[in-house]
Design an enzyme around this catalytic site. Structure first.
Site, PDB file in Angstrom:
ATOM      1  N   ASP A  99       0.862  -1.185   0.000  1.00 37.05           N
ATOM      2  CA  ASP A  99       0.000   0.000   0.000  1.00 37.05           C
ATOM      3  C   ASP A  99       0.900   1.238   0.000  1.00 37.05           C
ATOM      4  O   ASP A  99       1.785   1.353  -0.842  1.00 37.05           O
ATOM      5  CB  ASP A  99      -0.965  -0.052   1.192  1.00 37.05           C
ATOM      6  CG  ASP A  99      -1.961   1.099   1.225  1.00 37.05           C
ATOM      7  OD1 ASP A  99      -2.900   1.099   0.414  1.00 37.05           O
ATOM      8  OD2 ASP A  99      -1.782   2.010   2.064  1.00 37.05           O
ATOM      9  N   HIS A 296      -7.033  -6.316  -0.936  1.00 37.92           N
ATOM     10  CA  HIS A 296      -6.006  -5.292  -0.772  1.00 37.92           C
ATOM     11  C   HIS A 296      -4.893  -5.689   0.191  1.00 37.92           C
ATOM     12  O   HIS A 296      -3.768  -5.224   0.057  1.00 37.92           O
ATOM     13  CB  HIS A 296      -6.661  -4.007  -0.279  1.00 37.92           C
ATOM     14  CG  HIS A 296      -5.709  -2.876  -0.101  1.00 37.92           C
ATOM     15  ND1 HIS A 296      -4.985  -2.343  -1.149  1.00 37.92           N
ATOM     16  CD2 HIS A 296      -5.327  -2.185   1.019  1.00 37.92           C
ATOM     17  CE1 HIS A 296      -4.210  -1.353  -0.687  1.00 37.92           C
ATOM     18  NE2 HIS A 296      -4.398  -1.256   0.610  1.00 37.92           N
TER      19      HIS A 296
END
Length: 318
Positions: A99, A296
């Site tokens: 991320d 994610h």
């Protein structure tokens, strides 16, 4: 055993978790996370012969959180990594990020290739500087509803997330995981209702994210979300600061891993970028690794596959 301590770097103090001996591997977390997001990686990487260090990055967990929004630019974040490598007594390291940690890792490799033995990014692909400042571009394209623009409003997301920290984190982690139902959608926000309003609140957590994990994460945000959100508030400034590297490419050995149910690789223009990466980045050591059914939280949702790919990549370089 993972040990914890504070390290002085780049004018601030960072909390780090560390274990093992051998070539240094820095693991850089994203939003809204902490060093703990890498807890599945410590054992396998240490067993493979590496010294593993995962910091709480600036603004997070037990690390310092400067008040000035401008103190969270990409140059500050890369500076923290450079300083941390030196503070750990090393000249070089492997740098791995997920991320927001991925842009920090990619930019460390871009700006200081002399200090990076290899770089791996999870979820967020390598940076190729666009023609427009990203916040301005997304504001225009989505009328201010893209989550970057929502986060850029001073104090707004900060207050929404801190109202019930544990529930906020539970909803965020579930909503953009591979376990959430429905199709992968862009994270657009109703500015009046907030980002969490449309996120489901699961009755049972996914198997990879336990109540203990949620407890640890909730505690790490006991001082609020502002430091973490300040990273987003520098997106346009980062675009300005990185102008000297327009057109530059990463030259150190590189690896990219992402999930096919992660909304980030579905951002406008990103699927085309990922498809072109082998041509754009000759340093990429394999085709981008797509994990089917993974959302994610790449290294937490699919630790075995991520660990295997990382160990193969790192041992080939060491």
């Amino acid at each position: 055993m993972v040990e914890h301590r504070m390290v002085d770097t780049n004018g601030i103090r960072l909390h780090i978790a560390e274990e093992g001996e051998g070539p240094l591997v820095l693991l850089l977390h994203g939003f809204p996370e902490s060093w703990h997001s890498w807890h599945h990686q410590f054992g396998p990487l240490v067993e493979a012969g590496f010294r593993v260090v995962a910091p709480d990055q600036r603004g997070y967990g037990g690390s310092d959180r400067p008040d000035d929004v401008d103190a969270y630019s990409i140059l500050h974040l890369v500076g923290d990594v450079v300083g941390l490598i030196r503070a750990l007594g090393e000249d070089k390291a492997y740098v791995v990020g997920h991320d927001w940690g991925a842009p920090v890792a990619w930019n460390t490799a871009l700006l200081r290739p002399d200090m990076v033995l290899g770089v791996a990014g999870l979820s967020v692909p390598p940076p190729f500087r666009g023609a427009q400042p990203p916040l301005a571009a997304m504001e225009k394209r989505f009328g201010g509803r893209f989550y970057w623009n929502y986060f850029n409003r001073p104090g707004v997301a900060d207050a929404e997330f801190a109202r019930d920290t544990r529930t906020s984190l539970r909803k965020i982690f579930y909503a953009i995981s591979g376990d959430a139902p429905g199709t992968v959608e862009l994270p657009l926000v109703d500015p009046e209702r907030g980002w969490l309003a449309t996120m489901p609140d699961p009755d049972v957590l996914p198997r990879w994210f336990t109540e203990d994990d949620l407890d640890t994460l909730t505690e790490s945000f006991s001082k609020g979300f502002t430091g973490a959100l300040n990273w987003y508030r520098n997106l346009d400034r980062n675009w300005e600061l990185t102008a000297p590297w327009q057109g530059a490419v990463i030259t150190v050995p590189a690896l990219y891993i992402y999930g096919d149910r992660d909304p980030v690789p579905a951002f406008p223009g990103t699927p085309e970028l990922i498809a072109s990466l082998p041509d754009l980045m000759p340093s990429l050591r394999r085709e981008p690794l797509e994990l089917a059914g993974c959302g994610h939280w790449t290294q937490q949702e699919r630790p075995a596959e991520v660990n295997a790919a990382l160990i193969e990549f790192l041992t080939a370089r060491s």
